[in-house]
Design a protein around this motif. Sequence first.
Motif, PDB file in Angstrom:
ATOM      1  N   ASP A  30       8.190 -11.231   9.932  1.00  0.00           N
ATOM      2  CA  ASP A  30       7.463 -10.697   9.097  1.00  0.00           C
ATOM      3  C   ASP A  30       7.715 -10.568   7.555  1.00  0.00           C
ATOM      4  O   ASP A  30       7.449  -9.652   6.582  1.00  0.00           O
ATOM      5  CB  ASP A  30       6.976  -9.174   9.495  1.00  0.00           C
ATOM      6  CG  ASP A  30       6.192  -9.183  10.849  1.00  0.00           C
ATOM      7  OD1 ASP A  30       5.465 -10.306  11.077  1.00  0.00           O
ATOM      8  OD2 ASP A  30       6.491  -8.527  11.723  1.00  0.00           O
ATOM      9  N   VAL A  31       8.936 -11.554   7.108  1.00  0.00           N
ATOM     10  CA  VAL A  31       9.110 -11.424   5.964  1.00  0.00           C
ATOM     11  C   VAL A  31       8.421 -11.925   4.994  1.00  0.00           C
ATOM     12  O   VAL A  31       8.032 -11.265   3.764  1.00  0.00           O
ATOM     13  CB  VAL A  31      10.690 -12.199   5.774  1.00  0.00           C
ATOM     14  CG1 VAL A  31      11.402 -12.265   4.293  1.00  0.00           C
ATOM     15  CG2 VAL A  31      11.705 -11.737   6.701  1.00  0.00           C
ATOM     16  N   ALA A  32       7.418 -12.787   5.331  1.00  0.00           N
ATOM     17  CA  ALA A  32       6.745 -13.383   4.276  1.00  0.00           C
ATOM     18  C   ALA A  32       5.252 -12.331   4.213  1.00  0.00           C
ATOM     19  O   ALA A  32       4.970 -12.260   3.079  1.00  0.00           O
ATOM     20  CB  ALA A  32       6.011 -14.823   4.707  1.00  0.00           C
ATOM     21  N   ASP A  33       5.027 -11.684   5.264  1.00  0.00           N
ATOM     22  CA  ASP A  33       4.081 -10.846   5.309  1.00  0.00           C
ATOM     23  C   ASP A  33       4.400  -9.719   4.361  1.00  0.00           C
ATOM     24  O   ASP A  33       3.637  -9.324   3.731  1.00  0.00           O
ATOM     25  CB  ASP A  33       3.752 -10.516   6.673  1.00  0.00           C
ATOM     26  CG  ASP A  33       3.193 -11.440   7.888  1.00  0.00           C
ATOM     27  OD1 ASP A  33       2.985 -12.440   7.116  1.00  0.00           O
ATOM     28  OD2 ASP A  33       3.159 -10.834   8.789  1.00  0.00           O
ATOM     29  N   ALA A  34       5.723  -9.064   4.621  1.00  0.00           N
ATOM     30  CA  ALA A  34       6.032  -8.063   3.790  1.00  0.00           C
ATOM     31  C   ALA A  34       6.163  -8.452   2.246  1.00  0.00           C
ATOM     32  O   ALA A  34       5.755  -7.564   1.495  1.00  0.00           O
ATOM     33  CB  ALA A  34       7.551  -7.475   4.205  1.00  0.00           C
ATOM     34  N   ARG A  35       6.237  -9.598   1.919  1.00  0.00           N
ATOM     35  CA  ARG A  35       6.447  -9.900   0.460  1.00  0.00           C
ATOM     36  C   ARG A  35       5.065 -10.085  -0.025  1.00  0.00           C
ATOM     37  O   ARG A  35       4.706  -9.900  -1.043  1.00  0.00           O
ATOM     38  CB  ARG A  35       7.051 -11.325   0.382  1.00  0.00           C
ATOM     39  CG  ARG A  35       7.330 -11.637  -1.109  1.00  0.00           C
ATOM     40  CD  ARG A  35       8.500 -10.904  -1.658  1.00  0.00           C
ATOM     41  NE  ARG A  35       8.617 -11.579  -3.001  1.00  0.00           N
ATOM     42  CZ  ARG A  35       8.908 -10.925  -3.990  1.00  0.00           C
ATOM     43  NH1 ARG A  35       8.874  -9.642  -4.085  1.00  0.00           N
ATOM     44  NH2 ARG A  35       9.335 -11.400  -5.139  1.00  0.00           N
ATOM     45  N   ILE A  36       3.872 -10.563   0.775  1.00  0.00           N
ATOM     46  CA  ILE A  36       2.552 -10.570   0.446  1.00  0.00           C
ATOM     47  C   ILE A  36       2.119  -9.233   0.179  1.00  0.00           C
ATOM     48  O   ILE A  36       1.318  -8.937  -0.844  1.00  0.00           O
ATOM     49  CB  ILE A  36       1.828 -11.392   1.296  1.00  0.00           C
ATOM     50  CG1 ILE A  36       2.115 -12.896   1.315  1.00  0.00           C
ATOM     51  CG2 ILE A  36       0.120 -11.336   1.147  1.00  0.00           C
ATOM     52  CD1 ILE A  36       1.391 -13.731   2.391  1.00  0.00           C
ATOM     53  N   ILE A  37       2.332  -8.385   1.074  1.00  0.00           N
ATOM     54  CA  ILE A  37       1.980  -6.691   0.985  1.00  0.00           C
ATOM     55  C   ILE A  37       2.492  -6.341  -0.247  1.00  0.00           C
ATOM     56  O   ILE A  37       1.944  -5.566  -1.014  1.00  0.00           O
ATOM     57  CB  ILE A  37       2.152  -6.069   2.021  1.00  0.00           C
ATOM     58  CG1 ILE A  37       1.505  -6.771   3.487  1.00  0.00           C
ATOM     59  CG2 ILE A  37       1.954  -4.543   2.040  1.00  0.00           C
ATOM     60  CD1 ILE A  37       1.837  -5.641   4.610  1.00  0.00           C
ATOM     61  N   GLU A  38       3.835  -6.681  -0.595  1.00  0.00           N
ATOM     62  CA  GLU A  38       4.385  -6.038  -1.766  1.00  0.00           C
ATOM     63  C   GLU A  38       3.632  -6.543  -3.239  1.00  0.00           C
ATOM     64  O   GLU A  38       3.694  -6.018  -4.259  1.00  0.00           O
ATOM     65  CB  GLU A  38       5.886  -6.503  -1.752  1.00  0.00           C
ATOM     66  CG  GLU A  38       6.749  -6.183  -3.096  1.00  0.00           C
ATOM     67  CD  GLU A  38       8.109  -6.729  -3.092  1.00  0.00           C
ATOM     68  OE1 GLU A  38       8.722  -6.867  -4.233  1.00  0.00           O
ATOM     69  OE2 GLU A  38       8.356  -6.959  -2.053  1.00  0.00           O
ATOM     70  N   LEU A  39       3.414  -7.877  -3.115  1.00  0.00           N
ATOM     71  CA  LEU A  39       2.968  -8.537  -4.379  1.00  0.00           C
ATOM     72  C   LEU A  39       1.383  -8.407  -4.406  1.00  0.00           C
ATOM     73  O   LEU A  39       0.866  -8.391  -5.567  1.00  0.00           O
ATOM     74  CB  LEU A  39       3.458 -10.009  -4.317  1.00  0.00           C
ATOM     75  CG  LEU A  39       4.850 -10.378  -4.535  1.00  0.00           C
ATOM     76  CD1 LEU A  39       5.042 -11.759  -4.224  1.00  0.00           C
ATOM     77  CD2 LEU A  39       5.393  -9.820  -5.793  1.00  0.00           C
ATOM     78  N   ALA A  40       0.636  -8.165  -3.307  1.00  0.00           N
ATOM     79  CA  ALA A  40      -0.839  -8.346  -3.600  1.00  0.00           C
ATOM     80  C   ALA A  40      -1.177  -7.052  -4.308  1.00  0.00           C
ATOM     81  O   ALA A  40      -0.719  -6.035  -4.066  1.00  0.00           O
ATOM     82  CB  ALA A  40      -1.562  -8.295  -2.213  1.00  0.00           C
ATOM     83  N   GLU A  41      -2.162  -7.251  -5.139  1.00  0.00           N
ATOM     84  CA  GLU A  41      -2.845  -6.131  -5.929  1.00  0.00           C
ATOM     85  C   GLU A  41      -4.038  -5.900  -5.556  1.00  0.00           C
ATOM     86  O   GLU A  41      -5.033  -6.908  -4.990  1.00  0.00           O
ATOM     87  CB  GLU A  41      -2.709  -6.084  -7.342  1.00  0.00           C
ATOM     88  CG  GLU A  41      -1.090  -6.332  -8.021  1.00  0.00           C
ATOM     89  CD  GLU A  41      -1.145  -6.690  -9.346  1.00  0.00           C
ATOM     90  OE1 GLU A  41      -2.044  -6.644 -10.151  1.00  0.00           O
ATOM     91  OE2 GLU A  41      -0.005  -6.510  -9.804  1.00  0.00           O
ATOM     92  N   ALA A  42      -4.795  -4.711  -5.985  1.00  0.00           N
ATOM     93  CA  ALA A  42      -6.193  -4.533  -5.975  1.00  0.00           C
ATOM     94  C   ALA A  42      -6.993  -5.586  -6.383  1.00  0.00           C
ATOM     95  O   ALA A  42      -6.727  -5.831  -7.487  1.00  0.00           O
ATOM     96  CB  ALA A  42      -6.484  -3.011  -6.258  1.00  0.00           C
ATOM     97  N   GLY A  43      -7.881  -6.168  -5.531  1.00  0.00           N
ATOM     98  CA  GLY A  43      -8.720  -7.166  -6.147  1.00  0.00           C
ATOM     99  C   GLY A  43      -8.504  -8.606  -5.736  1.00  0.00           C
ATOM    100  O   GLY A  43      -9.226  -9.872  -5.840  1.00  0.00           O
ATOM    101  N   ASP A  44      -7.095  -8.816  -5.370  1.00  0.00           N
ATOM    102  CA  ASP A  44      -6.597 -10.185  -4.835  1.00  0.00           C
ATOM    103  C   ASP A  44      -6.974 -10.399  -3.587  1.00  0.00           C
ATOM    104  O   ASP A  44      -7.718  -9.531  -2.800  1.00  0.00           O
ATOM    105  CB  ASP A  44      -5.061 -10.099  -4.755  1.00  0.00           C
ATOM    106  CG  ASP A  44      -4.314 -10.206  -6.224  1.00  0.00           C
ATOM    107  OD1 ASP A  44      -5.047 -10.214  -7.184  1.00  0.00           O
ATOM    108  OD2 ASP A  44      -3.128  -9.825  -6.350  1.00  0.00           O
ATOM    109  N   VAL A  45      -7.125 -11.594  -3.302  1.00  0.00           N
ATOM    110  CA  VAL A  45      -7.692 -12.108  -1.894  1.00  0.00           C
ATOM    111  C   VAL A  45      -6.410 -12.784  -1.145  1.00  0.00           C
ATOM    112  O   VAL A  45      -5.380 -13.508  -1.487  1.00  0.00           O
ATOM    113  CB  VAL A  45      -8.316 -13.285  -2.028  1.00  0.00           C
ATOM    114  CG1 VAL A  45      -9.022 -13.724  -0.790  1.00  0.00           C
ATOM    115  CG2 VAL A  45      -9.810 -12.570  -2.658  1.00  0.00           C
ATOM    116  N   VAL A  46      -6.186 -12.274   0.102  1.00  0.00           N
ATOM    117  CA  VAL A  46      -5.203 -12.748   0.925  1.00  0.00           C
ATOM    118  C   VAL A  46      -5.914 -13.589   2.339  1.00  0.00           C
ATOM    119  O   VAL A  46      -6.590 -13.048   2.905  1.00  0.00           O
ATOM    120  CB  VAL A  46      -4.314 -11.753   1.367  1.00  0.00           C
ATOM    121  CG1 VAL A  46      -3.181 -12.150   2.406  1.00  0.00           C
ATOM    122  CG2 VAL A  46      -3.662 -10.906   0.386  1.00  0.00           C
ATOM    123  N   ILE A  47      -5.288 -14.797   2.233  1.00  0.00           N
ATOM    124  CA  ILE A  47      -5.363 -15.718   3.264  1.00  0.00           C
ATOM    125  C   ILE A  47      -4.695 -15.697   4.555  1.00  0.00           C
ATOM    126  O   ILE A  47      -3.514 -16.090   4.275  1.00  0.00           O
ATOM    127  CB  ILE A  47      -5.529 -17.150   2.743  1.00  0.00           C
ATOM    128  CG1 ILE A  47      -6.586 -17.242   1.376  1.00  0.00           C
ATOM    129  CG2 ILE A  47      -6.251 -18.010   3.947  1.00  0.00           C
ATOM    130  CD1 ILE A  47      -7.990 -16.789   1.665  1.00  0.00           C
TER     131      ILE A  47
END
Length: 154
Positions: free
Chosen positions: A55-72
């Motif tokens: 879950d290291v990649a998952d945690a980094r995505i959660i950290e970097l994603a902002e409102a309005g971004d899209v996560v695949i």
Amino acid sequence: MQIWVDADACPAVIKDILFRAAERAQVTVTLVANQYLRTPPSRFIKSLQVPSGADVADARIIELAEAGDVVITADIPLAAGVLKKGAFALDPRGGWFSEGTIEERLSMRAMLDQLRGSGVETGGPAPFSPRDGKAFAGELDRMLARHRSGLSAR
């Protein structure tokens, strides 16, 4: 808006769709993985390698994603994490995760994990099909059109 990709398990066909969409829509697509990823040369396509680990990649995505971004992602806990931040989550088969269904999906995932832990064979997802790729491309196109017209991504 930018697009973040949980790239470790993302099908190659989905990455190719995203690469073409990044150029066409001039939207930044960042692939996040714990291994090196080759990407086509583009000012709109980036990759971010994170250390190995669960879950290291998952945690980094959660950290970097902002409102309005899209996560695949197909990862339900990752989708739940980004939804809490006001981002959108689209699975590689073209289905949107939503606030209204994420708790149910987390509960189902936990139940299946418990069954597998006790030795019950629960099967897995169906193999990725061309129909899945088309569904994803359609949802991605609709989302990018809404973004271009100034509407919410979803």
